[in-house]
Design an enzyme around this catalytic site. Sequence first.
Site, short mmCIF file in Angstrom:
data_model
loop_
_atom_site.label_atom_id
_atom_site.label_comp_id
_atom_site.label_asym_id
_atom_site.label_seq_id
_atom_site.Cartn_x
_atom_site.Cartn_y
_atom_site.Cartn_z
N CYS A 288 39.81 37.99 29.10
CA CYS A 288 39.85 38.21 27.65
C CYS A 288 38.45 38.07 27.03
CB CYS A 288 40.75 37.17 26.96
SG CYS A 288 42.28 36.83 27.80
N ASP A 289 37.68 37.09 27.47
CA ASP A 289 36.47 36.72 26.74
C ASP A 289 35.16 36.94 27.50
OD1 ASP A 289 38.08 35.88 24.63
OD2 ASP A 289 38.37 33.91 25.53
N CYS B 152 40.37 32.12 29.49
CA CYS B 152 40.69 33.46 30.02
C CYS B 152 39.41 34.29 30.16
CB CYS B 152 41.67 34.16 29.08
SG CYS B 152 41.99 35.87 29.53
#
Length: 316
Positions: free
Chosen positions: A146-147, A143
């Site tokens: 997300c990261d 993701c």
Amino acid sequence: MEQFFNYDDLKEVYDIVIIGGGPAGLTAGIYAARDNLDTLVIEKNFPGGQVGITEMVENYPGFPDGILGGDLSEKMFQHARKFGVQVKNGICSKIESDGKYKIVSFNDMQIKAKAVIMASGAKPLHLNVPGENKFLGRGISFCATCDGAFYKDKVVAVIGGGDSAVEEGHYLTKFAKKVYVVHRRDKLRAAKILQERAFANPKMEFVYNCVVKEVKGEQKIEAITLYNKVEDKEFDLTVDGVFVFIGWTADTEILKGIVEMDDSGFIKTDEHMATNIPGIFSAGDNRLKELRQIVTAVADGAIAAKSAEKYIEDNF
Ligand code: NAP
């Protein structure tokens, strides 16, 4: 959002229980609730599914300038809530038949439903190479939204050549100083508009005909070993992080052995989204079909809700 974690208002019996709160599940909820059916959506993470972890959605009609995935998810969630759909956090562990009803087990509870719509979506495929498990969640990611921010001025590799790899790779250039796109063939599968944008991005470099053999590092990822199939040669690429976008597999374990699926767990339905088991319908990315997009997921959801309604009318 507090309603999402509050189970005080749960009923014992629903007309329709929907497993999965992504675009397919939430749309099924909207259509069912607008037909006055008591509807519960069970979502194991957060409403929105994969859309919620997508940076920008550019091909959903009505948003010519694109819409943030998080915003679209939130709007779909609020839309479902507005019409009275209950959306609850929970992990669904079992679906059984009890006479005309289905019994859905989730968390420690059991709920009766006249019909069930499986809209649990898909989960990312893993590389299955040495080193991947060691660095899951600390260098290996599925993701970018997300990261990505962890990789400011770092070098990352994106694995895959489809829409996700190319689009998310482009997004990662917001943070990373270099993004390698490692693809196993000599041409990308991604939509042409995404390819053109990526080719024009000076931070992106494409590594073709290569498969990942290993993820290497002591405390953190230091390199990936690649095998070039055309040149029959192995080499290391120095990277700080690896984003894997090599496709998805259906998240349908709880229906294995119950409804018909293909070998990858994608549920077989007819054009009414009906499975081979009366009262169980399927919608969205967990269904066996050609095109997995938000628009096709919401269409599946609407059809599944209408079919479930007809099933309830005919059988209860
Ligand atoms: P995908 O289209 O299935 O592409 C997966 C990519 O990974 C392919 O290029 C494939 O290579 C490669 N691959 C598969 N297994 C591999 C392995 N073991 N090792 C190395 N590479 C491997 O998956 P996706 O990109 O996640 O897209 C999934 C669906 O969502 C698609 O329908 C896509 O159109 C849709 N999507 C759409 C958008 C958008 O419209 N903006 C954005 C994201 C996703 P080959 O090409 O050789 O098969």
